[in-house]
Design a protein around this motif. Structure first.
Motif, short mmCIF file in Angstrom:
data_model
loop_
_atom_site.label_atom_id
_atom_site.label_comp_id
_atom_site.label_asym_id
_atom_site.label_seq_id
_atom_site.Cartn_x
_atom_site.Cartn_y
_atom_site.Cartn_z
N ALA A 142 -5.82 38.29 -44.25
CA ALA A 142 -5.88 39.48 -43.24
C ALA A 142 -6.65 39.26 -42.09
O ALA A 142 -6.35 39.94 -41.08
N GLU A 143 -7.66 38.52 -42.05
CA GLU A 143 -8.59 38.22 -41.08
C GLU A 143 -7.76 37.43 -39.85
O GLU A 143 -7.81 37.65 -38.60
N ILE A 144 -6.98 36.41 -40.56
CA ILE A 144 -6.07 35.68 -39.57
C ILE A 144 -5.27 36.55 -38.96
O ILE A 144 -5.09 36.38 -37.53
N PHE A 145 -4.43 37.58 -39.61
CA PHE A 145 -3.57 38.41 -39.05
C PHE A 145 -4.21 39.03 -37.92
O PHE A 145 -3.96 39.49 -36.84
N ALA A 146 -5.53 39.71 -38.19
CA ALA A 146 -6.17 40.54 -37.29
C ALA A 146 -6.56 39.84 -35.73
O ALA A 146 -6.30 40.19 -35.00
N MET A 147 -6.89 38.56 -36.21
CA MET A 147 -7.34 37.66 -35.06
C MET A 147 -6.06 37.43 -34.11
O MET A 147 -6.31 37.16 -33.11
N CYS A 148 -5.18 37.13 -34.76
CA CYS A 148 -3.82 36.99 -34.14
C CYS A 148 -3.53 38.09 -33.19
O CYS A 148 -3.25 38.05 -32.36
N ASP A 149 -3.52 39.35 -33.73
CA ASP A 149 -3.23 40.60 -33.21
C ASP A 149 -4.18 41.00 -31.87
O ASP A 149 -3.72 41.74 -31.10
N ASN A 150 -5.36 40.35 -31.99
CA ASN A 150 -6.27 40.59 -30.83
C ASN A 150 -7.04 39.28 -30.36
O ASN A 150 -8.05 39.25 -30.01
N HIS A 151 -5.96 38.45 -30.19
CA HIS A 151 -6.40 37.01 -29.73
C HIS A 151 -6.92 37.05 -28.15
O HIS A 151 -7.89 36.32 -28.14
#
Length: 100
Positions: free
Chosen positions: A14-23
């Motif tokens: 989930a953290e990976i997805f969140a960081m992708c969304d807010n790169h």
């Protein structure tokens, strides 16, 4: 998130997805914790693991984002497909030559 408690492995995904969304903007520990509905302590621990393996780093403002190394995984996968196509093409050529 969905409101359900995530285990540590699910939380990291989930953290990976969140960081992708807010790169571009990056994320603070607090923002990431809120996004994945966990504690700042968990996020701090998880980011230390990301950093240890070179998968996340801080931007010039100190905000976290996924590293170029993390982004490079897509390139490695694409190269694997290219190599597979080349090997298959070579095998096909050898096979076709042997049939003649």
């Amino acid at each position: 998130m969905s409101g359900e408690k995530l285990n540590s492995q699910e939380r990291i995904i989930a953290e990976i997805f969140a960081m992708c969304d807010n790169h571009i903007a990056g994320m603070t520990n607090k923002e990431l914790a809120e996004k994945v509905e966990t504690t700042a302590t968990n996020v701090c621990r998880d980011l230390a693991i990301f950093e240890k393996f070179g998968l996340a780093d801080r931007d010039t403002k100190g905000r976290w984002r996924l590293s170029p190394k993390f982004g490079g995984f897509a390139g490695q996968i694409a190269k694997s497909y290219q190599k597979a196509r080349l090997l298959l093409s070579e095998e096909e050529s050898r096979y076709m030559s042997a049939m003649q």
